[in-house]
Design an enzyme around this catalytic site. Sequence first.
Site, mmCIF file in Angstrom:
data_model
loop_
_atom_site.group_PDB
_atom_site.id
_atom_site.type_symbol
_atom_site.label_atom_id
_atom_site.label_comp_id
_atom_site.label_asym_id
_atom_site.label_seq_id
_atom_site.Cartn_x
_atom_site.Cartn_y
_atom_site.Cartn_z
ATOM 1 N N SER A 106 0.930 -1.112 0.028
ATOM 2 C CA SER A 106 0.003 -0.083 -0.085
ATOM 3 C C SER A 106 0.748 1.362 -0.137
ATOM 4 O O SER A 106 2.067 1.083 0.358
ATOM 5 C CB SER A 106 -0.914 -0.006 1.156
ATOM 6 O OG SER A 106 -1.626 1.151 1.283
ATOM 7 N N TYR A 166 -2.042 -1.020 10.240
ATOM 8 C CA TYR A 166 -2.222 -1.433 8.835
ATOM 9 C C TYR A 166 -1.032 -1.079 7.975
ATOM 10 O O TYR A 166 -0.460 -1.950 7.427
ATOM 11 C CB TYR A 166 -3.528 -0.875 8.327
ATOM 12 C CG TYR A 166 -3.479 -1.354 6.852
ATOM 13 C CD1 TYR A 166 -4.309 -2.535 6.271
ATOM 14 C CD2 TYR A 166 -3.158 -0.434 5.690
ATOM 15 C CE1 TYR A 166 -4.615 -2.830 5.228
ATOM 16 C CE2 TYR A 166 -3.348 -0.523 4.634
ATOM 17 C CZ TYR A 166 -3.947 -1.778 4.414
ATOM 18 O OH TYR A 166 -4.145 -1.891 2.661
#
Length: 269
Positions: free
Chosen positions: A132, A145
Site C-alpha cells: 500500500s 495497517y
Amino acid sequence: MKPSIFITGASSGLGKATAKLFATKGWTVLAAMRYPEKETELTAFPDIHLLKLDISDPKQIIGIASEAEKISPVSIVLNNAAYGLMGPFEGTSDEQLAQQINTNFLGTLLVTKAFLPYLRSRRKGTVMTVTSSTANIPYPFVSVYAATKAALETWTEGMSYELNEFGIRIKTILPAYMQTHFGSNAQIVSHPAYQNVFSQYITAMKADSAMKRDTPESIAHRVYEAATDDQQQLHYTAGDLAAAEYEWLRKDGIETVINMMNQRLLNAL
C-alpha cells in the site's frame, strides 16, 4: 502448458479483478478465498479454480500449496489478502492487533514459504505482494495497517537476495485507496478520547477520496505488467493516486509530508 497464478483474497476488489484479467489472458488462475462456496462470479470462468483459504489460519496454509500445485504448477504467487483495521490505536484490543499482524504480515510470509519449495525446484517463478502507499506515507488511524505493509516492503527487499540464486523474483505492488469495499468492510475501533478527531477525519477522507480513487481493474493491469515484464524491479507504484503520493514524498521528504498531513487533520476539526 498455461502459466498459472495463485491469488489470495480473490473474492473481491483487486483480487477478483486480477483473477478475471489473468483468466482472460489465458492463464490458469487459482483463486483462494475464505468462502469459495459463496462465490458465483468467478465460477463462470473455466480457467479459474476456487480454493478455500483463510491466511490467518496457519493450519489451512500448510496444505494450500500442494493443493494448488495438483491443479497447475504455480508461476506467480500473488499475496493480496489483507485485513483492514481503522481507528485510534489506543482503542484496539490485543486480539485485533494480533489479527492485523497475523493476516497482513505473518499470513503472507507463511503462504510464500509454502510455495517456495515448488518455485525453487523449478528454478523460476515470481512472488508478488500487494502492499500500500501507506507504507510510504502512513495515513491517520491506520498506523498498524501501514506498519504491516511497510514490513512487507522491507521483507521483500531482504528476500530478493535469498531468492536470486534460484531464479525466483519477488516484487511488491503499491496502490493507494481504490474504489472497493475494503474501507467499508474494515473493522472500526473507537476510543472516547479520540472520537472527535476520528469522526472529523473520516468525514474529510470520504469527501477527499470520492473522485480520486483508482479502480481495481486499472491496478490489476499493473499487476499483470509486473508479472510479465521479465524485470528484476522490486517495487511497482500502482495507480494515479499512488504515483502522485510517491512524487510528493520524493519531492518534499517524509518530515514535510507528515507535517502537512497533521495540518490537514487539524484543519478538519
